[in-house]
Design a protein around this motif. Structure first.
Motif, PDB file in Angstrom:
ATOM      1  N   GLN C 231      19.644  28.647 -24.882  1.00 34.64           N
ATOM      2  CA  GLN C 231      18.493  29.327 -25.454  1.00 34.64           C
ATOM      3  C   GLN C 231      17.765  30.150 -24.399  1.00 34.64           C
ATOM      4  O   GLN C 231      17.101  31.114 -24.708  1.00 34.64           O
ATOM      5  CB  GLN C 231      17.513  28.300 -26.021  1.00 34.64           C
ATOM      6  CG  GLN C 231      18.195  27.323 -26.955  1.00 34.64           C
ATOM      7  CD  GLN C 231      17.267  26.846 -28.037  1.00 34.64           C
ATOM      8  OE1 GLN C 231      16.055  26.889 -27.895  1.00 34.64           O
ATOM      9  NE2 GLN C 231      17.841  26.403 -29.130  1.00 34.64           N
ATOM     10  N   ARG C 232      17.904  29.732 -23.149  1.00 31.64           N
ATOM     11  CA  ARG C 232      17.121  30.363 -22.098  1.00 31.64           C
ATOM     12  C   ARG C 232      17.976  31.321 -21.303  1.00 31.64           C
ATOM     13  O   ARG C 232      17.601  32.446 -21.059  1.00 31.64           O
ATOM     14  CB  ARG C 232      16.576  29.267 -21.184  1.00 31.64           C
ATOM     15  CG  ARG C 232      15.793  29.755 -19.979  1.00 31.64           C
ATOM     16  CD  ARG C 232      15.508  28.606 -19.045  1.00 31.64           C
ATOM     17  NE  ARG C 232      16.742  28.124 -18.428  1.00 31.64           N
ATOM     18  CZ  ARG C 232      17.147  26.867 -18.430  1.00 31.64           C
ATOM     19  NH1 ARG C 232      16.431  25.942 -19.021  1.00 31.64           N
ATOM     20  NH2 ARG C 232      18.280  26.523 -17.852  1.00 31.64           N
ATOM     21  N   ASP C 233      19.183  30.849 -20.938  1.00 37.13           N
ATOM     22  CA  ASP C 233      19.981  31.594 -19.976  1.00 37.13           C
ATOM     23  C   ASP C 233      21.469  31.306 -20.254  1.00 37.13           C
ATOM     24  O   ASP C 233      22.025  30.355 -19.721  1.00 37.13           O
ATOM     25  CB  ASP C 233      19.594  31.131 -18.564  1.00 37.13           C
ATOM     26  CG  ASP C 233      20.400  31.847 -17.502  1.00 37.13           C
ATOM     27  OD1 ASP C 233      21.245  32.693 -17.856  1.00 37.13           O
ATOM     28  OD2 ASP C 233      20.191  31.520 -16.315  1.00 37.13           O
ATOM     29  N   PRO C 234      22.075  32.117 -21.117  1.00 32.21           N
ATOM     30  CA  PRO C 234      23.461  31.856 -21.511  1.00 32.21           C
ATOM     31  C   PRO C 234      24.417  31.742 -20.326  1.00 32.21           C
ATOM     32  O   PRO C 234      25.359  30.960 -20.374  1.00 32.21           O
ATOM     33  CB  PRO C 234      23.807  33.059 -22.381  1.00 32.21           C
ATOM     34  CG  PRO C 234      22.504  33.520 -22.920  1.00 32.21           C
ATOM     35  CD  PRO C 234      21.497  33.251 -21.847  1.00 32.21           C
ATOM     36  N   ASP C 235      24.175  32.495 -19.265  1.00 33.75           N
ATOM     37  CA  ASP C 235      25.063  32.398 -18.094  1.00 33.75           C
ATOM     38  C   ASP C 235      25.024  30.990 -17.511  1.00 33.75           C
ATOM     39  O   ASP C 235      26.056  30.414 -17.175  1.00 33.75           O
ATOM     40  CB  ASP C 235      24.635  33.401 -17.019  1.00 33.75           C
ATOM     41  CG  ASP C 235      25.171  34.789 -17.339  1.00 33.75           C
ATOM     42  OD1 ASP C 235      25.983  34.884 -18.284  1.00 33.75           O
ATOM     43  OD2 ASP C 235      24.790  35.751 -16.658  1.00 33.75           O
ATOM     44  N   ALA C 236      23.818  30.454 -17.407  1.00 32.98           N
ATOM     45  CA  ALA C 236      23.690  29.099 -16.878  1.00 32.98           C
ATOM     46  C   ALA C 236      24.410  28.106 -17.792  1.00 32.98           C
ATOM     47  O   ALA C 236      25.059  27.170 -17.330  1.00 32.98           O
ATOM     48  CB  ALA C 236      22.211  28.723 -16.762  1.00 32.98           C
ATOM     49  N   ALA C 237      24.328  28.357 -19.097  1.00 35.51           N
ATOM     50  CA  ALA C 237      24.986  27.468 -20.052  1.00 35.51           C
ATOM     51  C   ALA C 237      26.486  27.467 -19.815  1.00 35.51           C
ATOM     52  O   ALA C 237      27.141  26.429 -19.865  1.00 35.51           O
ATOM     53  CB  ALA C 237      24.669  27.909 -21.478  1.00 35.51           C
ATOM     54  N   ILE C 238      27.045  28.635 -19.541  1.00 34.71           N
ATOM     55  CA  ILE C 238      28.490  28.719 -19.310  1.00 34.71           C
ATOM     56  C   ILE C 238      28.868  27.972 -18.043  1.00 34.71           C
ATOM     57  O   ILE C 238      29.859  27.232 -18.008  1.00 34.71           O
ATOM     58  CB  ILE C 238      28.928  30.195 -19.247  1.00 34.71           C
ATOM     59  CG1 ILE C 238      28.837  30.781 -20.648  1.00 34.71           C
ATOM     60  CG2 ILE C 238      30.335  30.303 -18.704  1.00 34.71           C
ATOM     61  CD1 ILE C 238      29.258  32.209 -20.743  1.00 34.71           C
ATOM     62  N   VAL C 239      28.056  28.148 -17.009  1.00 33.63           N
ATOM     63  CA  VAL C 239      28.349  27.444 -15.760  1.00 33.63           C
ATOM     64  C   VAL C 239      28.329  25.931 -15.998  1.00 33.63           C
ATOM     65  O   VAL C 239      29.235  25.210 -15.573  1.00 33.63           O
ATOM     66  CB  VAL C 239      27.334  27.832 -14.668  1.00 33.63           C
ATOM     67  CG1 VAL C 239      27.513  26.950 -13.444  1.00 33.63           C
ATOM     68  CG2 VAL C 239      27.506  29.293 -14.295  1.00 33.63           C
ATOM     69  N   LEU C 240      27.333  25.460 -16.725  1.00 37.18           N
ATOM     70  CA  LEU C 240      27.249  24.018 -16.996  1.00 37.18           C
ATOM     71  C   LEU C 240      28.457  23.544 -17.807  1.00 37.18           C
ATOM     72  O   LEU C 240      29.013  22.479 -17.540  1.00 37.18           O
ATOM     73  CB  LEU C 240      25.964  23.700 -17.767  1.00 37.18           C
ATOM     74  CG  LEU C 240      24.652  23.910 -17.012  1.00 37.18           C
ATOM     75  CD1 LEU C 240      23.474  23.493 -17.879  1.00 37.18           C
ATOM     76  CD2 LEU C 240      24.652  23.120 -15.706  1.00 37.18           C
ATOM     77  N   SER C 241      28.862  24.365 -18.782  1.00 37.63           N
ATOM     78  CA  SER C 241      30.023  23.991 -19.588  1.00 37.63           C
ATOM     79  C   SER C 241      31.251  23.846 -18.710  1.00 37.63           C
ATOM     80  O   SER C 241      32.042  22.913 -18.870  1.00 37.63           O
ATOM     81  CB  SER C 241      30.314  25.044 -20.652  1.00 37.63           C
ATOM     82  OG  SER C 241      29.167  25.332 -21.379  1.00 37.63           O
TER      83      SER C 241
END
Lengths: 348, 250, 266
Positions: C231-241
């Protein structure tokens, strides 16, 4: 240590009623076709299947009284199954030691006893192997050691040799005979192979369709079968009829000349090697001479066993050479001759 | 295009094919709106009013978290109008060059929601700092969470939440289930659930209101129909519906 | 034991390749779009380590709980002759078809503060479960245990029950037989079930965020962190995934090698 069993139970189509007694040190063979109830009976003896009614007493201890059934794991028995069924996740030695451990032996004791038994059955040094690394014969020897190591009161052998190839069966059978001779408890051997019964048993019980049809020593049963099944098994032609002096009037119509007087309902039994075959009607003194047709032929070592049909259903053994020379293909017409002195007659 | 979950991209791709449909160019086609979840009750009434006036337009409104909607739109979802619960998520869409002219149409303030009967005896914002209470707040990235942070900071209260819920509705649900003793939710949501939730007014909330912008999106398939929807929301009738639901209107 | 390599029949080849593509391409897409430069920064975030640790710990605890409860349950389903067994099996597999969010709500109704059991726990012992790490483990167990049960039940049905007869004739009671014969025989099935269960628990989102809520360090597992980061930062979400993916794959490969190694010796 002796077995007295009187068991009645129904399983699907099978209505099993068997009474047997086996003395200490005695080996009883339970012989019968598939579906006769042999395995059901030993499962009852083992406590794996509660009987509908009946009584099983081993060495004076009541295992089944028709009401309560002592569970399998509380019965002092050893059992060998057709496929050895060694636990695949345990070493061979641990398999053999298994029964001792469950019955409370210390690890060291159990190991020592298992090692001793492995030596006795000729598997010295193979204790560390996995069952998958054993041959069929070795696995069955290990299974025997596993069943006997706890010195059971009752040994149950359920088709122990039938999964083995012919050569291995021969050697394992001979060893089994030796171990059974040394075993002090009662043994029940289930088999559909008459050779096993003859070679291993002191007494044979023939079971057909849930009923005992014949009991006797192996020699008696082989010489005087009381049903077609046993007769075919031991290779005899079994001809029911009525004695009339020196001849038997067969139920199928023909007459058989015999060497001694007979009267009343009898069996006339003819061994396959006593039957001579001719392509043309022979001259001579043969008293019994019948027109036959070859309906089947099975090689048996150097001889060929021919199944004959005609005036009298017979089984005849001929040498492979004669078989070829006479052209005994199925359908061939032959004369069959049997000397009167070769016909065994006994009361029905 | 910024990278995102493949599923979203695939959905966008499939829907994008539909945009080439010649029927879509016909006036009076379809109108797809993405609206913040907190707008669901009021926008259902707006939708009814819109249908009355434009029976030839096929309206379809999806309600989701503002952040989720903003992400989907930025990824190319074929949406005609976006109504966000805060200006930050509208800015995400504007940064992608997709929001043409965002206008604020409503303001929402937070209130303390407690389970019916207020079993924990909550009286004000300060109770959110009590350790013995189970407290739910919206996640800081959700508009209601951002508003809650502003409100708590302004009031000088350090809340001890037990959970940061994904959006306003999930937060409210925890109160309705009686699993938390208090939560900060929108006045409008609390009003919609009067039977199961009691609201305790928070005087400080007015200063931390969040503003709801709406905009026609670039590439709207039927710009006239889209503009008509935005105009309806901003009209006197639209404002009245919003005020009925507990929103404040500019 | 090794078998000679079998050649794949032609008609299977194309769908199989498509299947691989269907499963692998999304992962590749994730990797291609990963802003690798952010990786180090994200890994240094204490919150990321916290979420990752919580995920691994709770998935492992959920798997342990599933083993303790699920293996006996599988045995009952596979071996008991009790009536209503098929109904029981259907009930047990309900979490497979239930949307996880609904599962989370259902857990509230039982174990929540107002729940049937939960209210009693609260009154009698002052224990509340929602919004705790225990709630994460419970939610994950609820969703993941059926995978274990089904796989162990299948293994039990496939196992040769004559070995249990053999054990009985060797003096082993039911419990000893179960422990020393049945369990080792179905160990590969249990291992496979545990892996499935662990993987499902690790990726669990819906029931967890509903029943356990979301609080960093206590209940915010990686999937929740990914979802909120989205919701905040899709790039960060991808890194976490990608981090979650890498850790879970590494764990599974490591375990697989160990199990295969052991199976090879058997």
């Amino acid at each position: 240590m002796s077995l007295e069993a009187s068991v009645g139970t129904r399983r699907g189509d099978l209505d099993l009623r068997v009474d047997v007694e086996v003395a200490d040190g005695e080996v009883l063979a339970l012989l019968g076709p598939n579906g006769a109830g042999k395995s059901t009976f030993v499962r009852v003896l083992a406590g794996l299947l509660p009987p509908d009614r009946g009584r099983v007493v081993v060495g004076g201890e009541v295992w089944d009284d028709g009401v309560t059934s002592r569970p399998a794991h509380r019965r002092a028995l050893g059992m060998v199954f057709q496929d050895a069924l060694l636990f695949p996740h345990l070493s061979v030695a641990d398999n053999v030691a298994f029964g001792l451990r469950t019955r409370g032996a210390r690890r060291g004791e159990a190991r020592a006893a298992a090692a001793a038994w492995l030596t006795r059955v000729g598997l010295d040094g193979l204790g560390a192997r996995r069952p998958a690394e054993l041959s069929g014969g070795q696995a069955q020897r290990a299974a025997l050691a596993r069943a006997l190591v706890g010195d059971p009161a009752l040994l149950l052998l359920d088709e122990p040799l039938s999964a083995l190839d012919a050569r291995t069966r021969l050697t394992v059978r001979a060893e089994l005979r030796r171990h059974l001779a040394a075993f002090r408890g009662s043994t029940v051997l289930v088999t559909h192979d008459p050779v096993d019964a003859m070679a291993l048993a002191d007494r044979v019980v023939v079971l057909e369709e849930g009923r005992v049809v014949q009991t006797g020593t192996p020699a008696e049963v082989a010489r005087r079968p009381r049903t077609d099944y046993v007769a075919r098994l031991v290779g005899l032609s079994l001809l029911p009829g009525t004695g009339a002096g020196r001849s038997v009037r067969l139920d199928c119509g023909a007459a058989v000349a015999i060497a001694e007087e007979a009267a009343g309902p009898v069996f006339a039994a003819i061994r396959p090697e006593s039957v001579a075959l001719y392509t043309t009607r022979p001259d001579g003194s043969t008293r019994n001479l019948w027109r036959e047709r070859v309906v089947g032929a099975t090689p048996h070592g150097a001889t060929v066993r021919c199944e004959l049909d005609g005036e009298v259903p017979l089984v005849a053994d001929v040498t492979a050479t004669s078989f070829a020379e006479m052209g005994l293909v199925p359908g061939a017409e032959v004369w069959a001759g049997v000397k009167a002195s070769e016909v065994a007659v006994y009361a029905r | 295009m910024r990278p995102l979950l493949v599923l979203l991209a695939a959905a966008a791709l499939l829907a994008g094919c539909g945009a080439d449909d010649p029927d879509a160019d016909r006036p009076g086609g379809t109108l797809t709106v993405y609206a913040a979840a907190s707008l669901i009750d009021v926008f259902e009434r707006v939708e009814a009013a819109y249908r009355e006036r434009h029976p030839d337009v096929d309206v379809d409104i999806g309600y989701l978290s503002s952040a989720g909607a903003a992400t989907a739109i930025s990824q190319g979802a074929p949406i005609d109008v976006f109504a966000s619960a805060d200006e930050r998520q509208m800015q995400v869409v504007a940064d992608a060059g997709l929001a043409e002219d965002p206008q604020v149409f409503a303001e929402n303030v937070l209130t303390l929601a407690v389970p019916e009967g207020n079993p924990a005896g909550v009286t004000g914002l300060a109770d959110l700092a009590r350790e013995d209470l189970a407290v739910a707040l919206c996640a800081p990235d959700a508009p209601c969470g951002a508003a809650a942070e502003r409100l708590l900071a302004a009031a000088g209260v350090t809340a001890r939440p037990d959970t940061y819920e994904e959006d306003a509705r999930a937060t409210l649900q925890k109160v309705e289930l009686g699993e938390v003793d208090a939560a900060l939710v929108y006045v409008t949501d609390a009003a919609a659930r009067q039977q199961t939730v009691d609201a305790i007014e928070v005087p400080e909330a007015a200063a931390a209101a969040n503003r709801y912008p709406i905009s026609v999106l670039a590439g709207a398939r039927d710009p006239a129909a889209a503009q008509a929807f935005v105009d309806l929301v901003l009209s006197a009738e639209g404002r009245e519906l919003l005020r009925d639901a507990g929103f404040r209107t500019p | 034991m090794t078998r000679p390599a079998t050649r794949v029949p032609g008609p299977l080849l194309v769908p199989a390749a498509l299947g691989v593509a269907f499963l692998v391409l999304p992962l590749l897409g994730l990797l291609v779009r990963t802003p690798w430069s952010q990786l180090a920064g994200q890994l240094a975030e204490p919150a990321v380590g916290q979420a990752l640790r919580l995920s691994l710990v709770s998935a492992t605890l959920a798997t342990a709980l599933s083993l303790v409860l699920g293996v006996p349950l599988a045995w009952v389903l596979a071996r008991s002759r009790a009536r209503g067994r098929s109904v029981l099996r259907a009930l047990v597999t309900v979490p497979l078809v239930l949307p996880p969010v609904v599962g989370g709500v259902a857990l509230f109704l039982v174990l929540g503060r107002q729940g049937i059991v939960g209210s009693w726990l609260d009154d009698a012992f002052g224990i509340t479960i929602p919004f705790t790490t225990a709630a994460v483990v419970i939610a994950e167990t609820f969703v993941a245990m059926p995978f274990l049960v089904i796989s162990v039940e299948g293994a039990l049905r496939a196992a040769d029950s004559r070995f249990e007869d053999v054990a009985a004739t060797l003096g082993a009671g039911r419990w000893t037989t179960f422990r020393r014969v049945t369990l080792p025989l179905v160990a590969p099935g249990i291992a496979a079930g545990a892996v499935l269960c662990w993987a499902r628990a690790l990726g669990e989102f819906g029931a967890t965020i509903t029943f356990a809520g979301n609080f960093p360090g206590t209940t915010q597992t990686m999937p929740l962190a990914v979802y909120l980061a989205l919701q905040r930062d899709p790039d960060a979400a991808i890194v976490l995934s990608v981090v979650l993916l890498a850790v879970s794959l590494a764990t599974l490969l490591l375990l697989r090698d160990r199990w295969l190694g052991r199976a090879g010796a058997a």
